[in-house]
Design an enzyme around this catalytic site. Structure first.
Site, PDB file in Angstrom:
ATOM      1  N   ARG A 214       0.822  -1.215   0.000  1.00  0.00           N
ATOM      2  CA  ARG A 214       0.000   0.000   0.000  1.00  0.00           C
ATOM      3  C   ARG A 214       0.858   1.267   0.000  1.00  0.00           C
ATOM      4  NH1 ARG A 214      -3.878  -0.988   4.908  1.00  0.00           N
ATOM      5  NH2 ARG A 214      -1.954  -1.972   5.649  1.00  0.00           N
TER       6      ARG A 214
ATOM      7  N   ASN B 163      -6.382  -2.649   1.415  1.00  0.00           N
ATOM      8  CA  ASN B 163      -6.458  -4.111   1.441  1.00  0.00           C
ATOM      9  C   ASN B 163      -7.919  -4.523   1.365  1.00  0.00           C
ATOM     10  OD1 ASN B 163      -3.703  -4.481   1.750  1.00  0.00           O
ATOM     11  ND2 ASN B 163      -3.802  -4.623   3.983  1.00  0.00           N
TER      12      ASN B 163
END
Length: 753
Positions: A27, A45
């Protein structure tokens, strides 16, 4: 949007990235990439991996998609990227959103050894992580062993009870930091703490003590690997008579002092997986480390604590012209599973270790050290665990959700999900209550983590295994799989083959389809079915299972079969039962076996090797250690009606005074050549040239290499296991593949079974 661009140039893309993309800095990587291309949107996620939306000038969005897989974090594994345009939402900023919940189809990555950046900080006095034994970042540290479930967030790991300090919170929230969303982030102010100092640990080892330390996947026992008394004391306390210990050195440079490492072995040692690597020994360690073996298992530091202990030993307790090497072995009393609980470790290791070092970060999932060797330039697993699990094996097709429960020794379990098979970490033998509990714990954790409810459970054909009984008690649909068929199928599964293929399985023991003791088998495998084409010549097993622990009994069986039974009492006079064995072997109800493992045992004992084994494979490993150059005995074998016999060679070994080294070289070379001849005949009869090679005997590097080379020379296509061990550690993968093919074939036109 660049100057002069219009709204029509603006584009918004939605991407889904599947694979090992949680807990690896993915990320923050996406955040940085989107910022570089001046794109708005978000990353998060989700149960399937990572979802990304980017918005901005069309060319920048396209460049972002192109760059994404090229610059991914080192621990990330991308299996699939899907991209589709969606409606523009006028997003100018890019953000990291909280994880989305739902049915999981992503995965956790394996634990990784300390990266070079964290290592620099560990020894940098100016760093707030200086000498902190739990330093980590998104590129290294614990993952699978601390994860409770997915998605992988701090709140679902063993780190949830450690509130981040101001500095760690700042790093965690800073997109420019290497610790941006590093779920295991910690420092001396807010993270886990050791119960004892590094100097105290190093002093204990340097003065000949035995120390238990809490590692990534369980407790380890360490001591001075050059101190024979310390190593012998560890053996006595742990009740481990002969089985070799692994050794850890501080750096790859130090390895050269104790072993001969080629470039492939060194690359494995230094990889983030940090396995134990078997390599040729220079015999500069205490003899008790690996008694009568030519290879030694070597590893480099895995955790910051390992680095600190070895650094302290080399700096505070320097040795003349040699660096420190320490034994690093599992702290599992009596062959039980690894200890992970602090209170249990203090209690149960008190009689073994002079110092028990704990810390307050829980281990959620036990994982032993992985063990590998390099054979003919390829990596071969001996034990697959920490550093590799839960990386899946990619299958040739999508299969139903299944659970395969493996065998009884070196146990693993496998769960399938879509086109992936997740083989668990090494569980070990299921012959104790603790071992069975660990087995059940592993099944539950793997099913829960992957969010899988199996429609079928596959198990071994043997009715009395603990794993079989577990399957039967589940209430699920069951598929029983013959042991050696599963060995063959494990190789076929990872190579994406359904058949037809030949398979040579050289193993210790497996319950045969006819109820017999199989172990040296030539099979024809096609889909979920197999046919036995041949087997090794049967040998009697006086004493049944006891013969597997006492190789002299198998040697006696060979002597009896060669009509030299009268020699048994003389040759094995030190064995109390030797005088009775010839008469016992005359009886018709003595069980027989076609096991290749028992054949190795027999030859080892005939050549004066281990008469009794203190660990599985001891006699065969010591026999292999004698070999320098394999030799082929002319007319050393026969093949009749599919039965391979080494009778001519055995007669020579049993009746002539053959030097042990010569005998070992003759046996290895002749056995391999005979197997290639055996396979070649079957290939000519069937027209099939693909051959799967599996079974525990393929851990023998000489036999494995010689058979592979012989098959290639004979224009055959040998397949060897690369992602799982050839021994019973790969059994569950083969069971899962066969059960999946069986289930799919039995489905009706509407997809119902």
């Amino acid at each position: 949007m660049s100057e002069g661009a219009t709204a029509r140039d603006r584009q918004r893309l939605r991407l889904h990235v599947r694979g090992a993309v949680q807990g690896v800095g993915f990320r923050p990587y996406i955040y940085g990439l989107a910022t570089r291309y001046r794109l708005g949107g978000f990353v998060a996620n989700d149960p399937h991996g990572v979802v990304i939306e980017v918005e901005g000038e069309g060319k920048r969005a396209a460049d972002f998609v192109t760059a994404l897989p090229l610059e991914k974090p080192p621990l990330a594994r991308i299996d699939e990227i899907s991209v589709r345009p969606i409606c523009v939402a006028a997003s100018k900023d890019f953000s990291i959103r909280p994880s989305e919940q739902g049915k999981v189809s992503t995965r956790i990555v394996a634990d990784a050894a300390t990266c070079t950046d964290c290592l620099r900080e560990l020894f940098n006095p100016a760093s707030r992580f200086h000498r902190y034994p739990f330093v980590n970042c998104t590129h290294c540290g614990p993952r699978y062993t601390i994860a409770e479930r997915l998605p992988y967030d701090r709140s679902t790991t063993a780190m949830k009870c450690f509130a981040m300090c101001e500095a760690c919170s700042a790093d965690y929230a800073d997109p420019a930091s290497r610790r941006f969303h590093a779920e295991a982030i910690a420092c001396p102010q807010c993270g886990p703490r050791l119960s004892h100092g590094i100097e105290e640990i190093a002093t204990a080892v340097a003065t000949g003590g035995i120390v238990a330390i809490k590692g990534l996947g369980g407790y380890q026992l360490i001591c001075d690997a050059r101190n024979e008394q310390a190593v012998q004391r560890l053996r006595q306390r742990k009740h481990r008579d002969q089985k070799p210990f692994a050794v850890m050195t501080g750096s790859a440079r130090d390895v050269a002092e104790i072993a001969e490492a080629d470039p492939v072995e060194l690359a494995l040692l230094e990889s983030s997986t940090r396995p134990i690597v078997l390599m040729n020994s220079r015999y500069r360690l205490a003899p008790a480390v690996a008694p009568q073996l030519s290879r030694v298992g070597v590893m480099l530091p895995v955790t910051p604590m390992h680095h600190l202990v070895l650094h302290a030993l080399n700096s505070a307790h320097p040795r003349h012209d040699e660096s420190w090497a320490i034994v690093a072995t599992s702290a599992n009393p009596g062959g039980e599973p690894l200890l992970i609980d602090n209170d249990e470790a203090r209690q149960r290791l008190a009689a073994i270790a002079d110092l028990v070092v704990t810390h307050d970060r829980d281990i959620v999932t036990r994982a032993d050290d992985s063990v590998v060797s390099v054979v003919a330039g390829r990596t071969q697993f001996i034990r697959r665990a920490r550093g590799y699990v839960p990386e899946p094996v990619r299958l040739a097709r999508s299969v139903p959700p299944l659970l395969a429960v493996g065998g009884a020794l070196k146990s693993t379990v496998t769960v399938t999900r879509g086109g992936e098979a997740f083989v668990s970490q090494h569980i070990g033998d299921l012959d104790t209550a603790e071992g069975i509990r660990f087995f059940e714990e592993t099944v539950n954790h793997l099913l829960s983590t992957l969010d899988v409810d199996p429609v079928v459970i596959a198990h071994d054909l043997h009715p009395n295994m603990a794993s079989t009984r577990f399957a039967e008690a589940s209430g699920k649909r069951l598929i029983a799989v013959q042991h050696h068929h599963a060995h063959a199928a494990s190789v076929m599964a990872e190579h994406g083959i359904e058949g037809p293929a030949l398979a040579l399985v050289l193993d210790g023991f497996g319950h045969g389809s006819d109820g017999g003791n199989w172990g040296g088998e030539l099979l024809l495998c096609d889909g979920w079915c197999f046919r036995r084409l041949g087997h090794l010549a049967p040998l009697k097993m006086p004493g049944g299972d006891r013969a597997a622990r006492e190789p002299w009994r198998m040697a006696a069986s060979v002597l009896h079969g060669l009509h030299h039974g009268d020699d048994i009492a003389r040759r094995f006079a030190e064995q109390p039962q030797a005088s009775r064995l010839n008469a016992l072997l005359d009886q018709c109800d003595v069980p027989t076996t076609t096991s290749a493992g028992r054949l190795f045992d027999a030859v080892a004992a005939l050549l004066g090797g281990s008469a009794v084994q203190s660990y599985e494979g001891e006699a065969a490993m010591k026999l292999e250690a004698l070999v320098r150059r394999p030799r082929i005995a002319e007319h050393g074998w026969t093949i009749e009606n599919g039965v391979l016999s080494l009778g001519p060679l055995l007669l020579r070994v049993a009746t002539e005074e053959v030097d042990p080294v010569v005998g070992a070289e003759l046996f290895h070379g002749t056995f391999a050549a005979a197997c290639v001849d055996w396979i070649g005949r079957a290939a000519r009869q069937t027209g099939i040239t693909t051959v799967a090679l599996s079974g525990g005997c393929f851990l023998n590097a000489i036999v494995s290499g010689e058979i592979e080379r012989g098959c290639i020379a004979a224009k055959l296509s040998p397949l060897l296991p690369r992602q799982v061990p050839p021994n019973d550690g790969g059994l569950s993968l083969g069971q899962a593949w066969i059960a999946a093919l069986h289930f799919l074939e039995q489905q009706g036109p509407e997809g119902t079974a």
